[in-house]
Design an enzyme around this catalytic site. Sequence first.
Site, short mmCIF file in Angstrom:
data_model
loop_
_atom_site.label_atom_id
_atom_site.label_comp_id
_atom_site.label_asym_id
_atom_site.label_seq_id
_atom_site.Cartn_x
_atom_site.Cartn_y
_atom_site.Cartn_z
CE LYS A 10 14.13 -51.93 -31.40
NZ LYS A 10 15.34 -51.18 -31.11
NE ARG A 80 18.59 -55.40 -31.05
CZ ARG A 80 19.15 -55.16 -32.24
NH1 ARG A 80 18.91 -54.03 -32.86
NH2 ARG A 80 19.93 -56.05 -32.80
N GLY A 89 16.67 -44.17 -34.36
CA GLY A 89 18.04 -43.69 -34.19
C GLY A 89 18.24 -42.69 -33.07
CG MET A 91 16.18 -43.07 -27.01
SD MET A 91 14.90 -43.74 -26.00
CE MET A 91 13.99 -44.67 -27.17
NE ARG A 331 11.03 -49.01 -37.15
CZ ARG A 331 12.13 -48.37 -36.83
NH1 ARG A 331 12.27 -47.87 -35.64
NH2 ARG A 331 13.13 -48.23 -37.68
CG HIS A 446 19.80 -40.52 -39.09
ND1 HIS A 446 20.07 -39.19 -39.32
CD2 HIS A 446 19.10 -40.58 -37.93
CE1 HIS A 446 19.56 -38.48 -38.33
NE2 HIS A 446 18.97 -39.30 -37.48
CB SER A 755 -17.88 -15.80 -40.31
OG SER A 755 -16.64 -16.39 -40.62
CB CYS A 822 -13.21 -17.06 -41.75
SG CYS A 822 -13.57 -15.62 -40.74
CE1 TYR A 842 -17.78 -20.52 -43.76
CE2 TYR A 842 -20.14 -20.78 -43.46
CZ TYR A 842 -19.01 -19.96 -43.57
OH TYR A 842 -19.15 -18.61 -43.51
C1 PEP Z 1 -9.92 -13.24 -37.87
O1 PEP Z 1 -9.77 -12.28 -37.13
O2 PEP Z 1 -9.88 -14.42 -37.50
C2 PEP Z 1 -10.15 -13.01 -39.31
C3 PEP Z 1 -10.40 -14.01 -40.12
O3 PEP Z 1 -10.01 -11.75 -39.75
P1 PEP Z 1 -8.59 -11.07 -40.04
O4 PEP Z 1 -7.55 -12.10 -39.93
O5 PEP Z 1 -8.70 -10.48 -41.40
O6 PEP Z 1 -8.52 -10.03 -38.98
#
Ligand code: PEP
Length: 862
Positions: A10, A80, A89, A91, A331, A446, A755, A822, A842
């Site tokens: 502010k 303020r 809102g 403080m 802001r 709010h 992976s 993954c 990826y």
């Molecule tokens: C993991 O362990 O990160 C994975 C992707 O395999 P899961 O969750 O199936 O054990």
Amino acid sequence: MVMQDILGSKGAGLAEMSNLNLPIPNGFTITTELCNYFYQNNYNLPKDFNKELSVAIKNLELESGKVFGDTSKPLLLSVRSGARTSMPGMMDTILNLGMNDEVCEALLHTTNNKLFAFDSYRRFLEMYGTIVILIPPGLFKDAFERHKIKHNIYQENEINEEFLKEIIKEFKNIILNNSAEPFTDPYLQLEKAIKAVLKSWMSERAITYRKLHNIPDNPGTAINVQTMVFGNQGSDSATGVVFTRNPSTGENKIFGEYLINAQGEDVVSGTRTPNHITSDDNKCTYSMQNTMPELFEQLQEICKKLELHYLDVQDIEFTIESGKLYLLQTRIAKRTALASIKIATDMVEEKLISKQQAIMRIDPETLNQLLHTAIDYSQLKTPIAKGLPASPGAATGIVVFSPYDAEKMSHHHKVILVRHDTSPDDINGMHISSGILTKRGGMTSHAAVVARGMGKPCVCGANDLIIDEKRQIFKVGDVTVKHGDLITIDGSTGKIFLGEVPLIPPTFTKEFQTILDWADEIATLKVRSNAETTLDAITSLQFGATGIGLCRTEHMFFDQYKIPLVREMIIAPNLEHRKHAIEKLLPLQIKDFKALFKIMHDKPINIRLLDPPLHEFLPTTEIDKQNLATSMSLPLNIVEQRLHTLYEVNPMLGHRGCRLGITYPEIYQMQVLAILTAIRELQVEDNKNTILELMIPLISDVNELKAIKKYIKNTITEIEAIHKCKFDLTLGTMIELPKAALQADKIASEVDYFSFGTNDLTQTTYGISRDDVASFFPDYLEKKIFTFDPFNKLDEEGVGELINIAIKRGLYTNPKLKLGICGEHAGNPISIEFFHKAGIHYISCSPYRIPIARIAAAQAKI
Ligand code: PEP
Ligand code: MG
């Protein structure tokens, strides 16, 4: 340090507006250093503070020509709060400071406006009483309501002099009954108000808000002391909030609300429902555009100027005092995900910002708002009422009337919190609710602001509701809705429905698509999905997946027809029985793989061979055990014996993953046969190619991998001989155990890709069972032993270090090694930044996280 760290947002905004020669009330900012001092020195102010403060006040007196505490030309102040990150809102702020009987009298004479002077006095008493003296607000509110009934006052504009005089008297009594300390000395008021604002930095609601929004406890709040400007001086005075573009839709048109003859708190607290700023094609008769056209023009010009200066949408508070416009705050505007995307893409088109800047403006987590439900209006149902569409999205839940009930009921139900209006004390209840419905308040109230920030559906200002909190009901027309009844609210249209209403999954706007396309142009980290059903695959493609990064084949067995067959396969007491069960599973696997490959045909698919935590599949009830025995033509006691043998104390660390492939090679052989048969049939029938990646899970030692690889290769050769063709595929493994990460050099020379299964890698690095973490983890967070949940955000120091080691060692022996992630962390924006830096190719996350991951991947590159 940036300006906001010292002046708060502010204070910094006021300084910028002053530099731009915009009309702001005179004043000064006390920096956040005072807040730090205050907390480090047992709630004391520095020795010279009062001296410096009176010098600053003297300057204000010179500039304004009024004197603080004077009984002829009194100067009143606003005090303020204002932290680095604005916390709407959360403080405290104290207005009309410097008031007492004599000052009120003087104000009355200088302005010749009794109503105004008395109104300002009663406002001061209430604010000072609740914030500085900490008197429960209900005492003032109840007294106010009582006197309204006595004077037959139904609307705020019916308030008269007599009423105000009585209120002032009663409010003073409330203060005197609750505090022995004097409150009439303006300088003492100022010192106490400053301390109260500093204390509000550590109020429960401010702490909760910071926790929810990941705002650090440092550097504290600054304090802005300014000359009061009064929006409550009559019909040529007003107060309001304006956004330079619409914060709900992103439309490039100023949007806001204002109230004539009011002070700022009236607009944001929702105690009166305000009017629109714009006339909206003359639909809003009492809009500022219609009522105060010249001031509207001036405000519009200021909006343009501020937006151009900041190159972002501004949320501006203003007051009009007797026809003169003042700006109290600017802001960066909080906005819905829908608006943030529209604004970002529009601003690129308007050549105000670059594509990179546009992407950096999107908070990936908020995209959840666009990825969630809306109401299916094709199956039209009549709403029971309508309010303002304050925060988009739809939610069904049972009605509760208090934040306490919201917390209590939310363990077993989705809840909709129904309130007259919300206050910052409701924040926990709002956080837990699926949706919020209020009777009062506008789009900047709010409830609306907080719900938009939380990405929750919210309907505000549903005036037709008659809420009786005591009896836990609301009535609308003939309908009575009780605590526990189901309703549905649509925060995008403001409609309220009784019961459940058909909902539809979200659709992309063209701007959303545009920003995702820009993200893909910039990002180097590709985004795939974790998918095993055809529905998952279709959704993944719609969300822009570049392939499937993890197909957990055990998930393909989660249906009532396949589970008994999988049980047979696991329980089988010998090879012959197992092969019999496997033969029954084979055609089902072929069918499922074929359907999946058909949808993904030109995109890579990473199929993981079976990794079932066995306990998930074993029968537990007597009837299931008996059914299994019957279907396998085995006596029940043999089945029970097998179950006894298979029992594991720690199944997640037991006979899982590749260990199953070592003890029962015929299972993986069947899966390879199913996969290759599906590929071949698709080639022959549809001329469709499949880009297959075949993955072996839960490797800890390279010898496990070698053993499985050997028989898989043989199986492939046999199938190739049958079909007289060659299959093109790559072979990979999961790195999800610390030993595998450390031995990555040996493992990498056996495979084409890694992976990283960050779920198991986190579980085994910490030695915390991923299934049992909830039993103690909240305590860890509460006691700040851990500052985050490592199953949500990757632990970079431990698990991340293992990933970095594995990458380095893996690439050393196999420079062509492809790298993916993954585990669940692949959908977490902060972790995505780490994966990008680590050189991952990826990430693979659940379908609905894909757009979030795409934006986060681009942000990581920028
Ligand atoms: C993991 O362990 O990160 C994975 C992707 O395999 P899961 O969750 O199936 O054990
Ligand atoms: Mg795993």
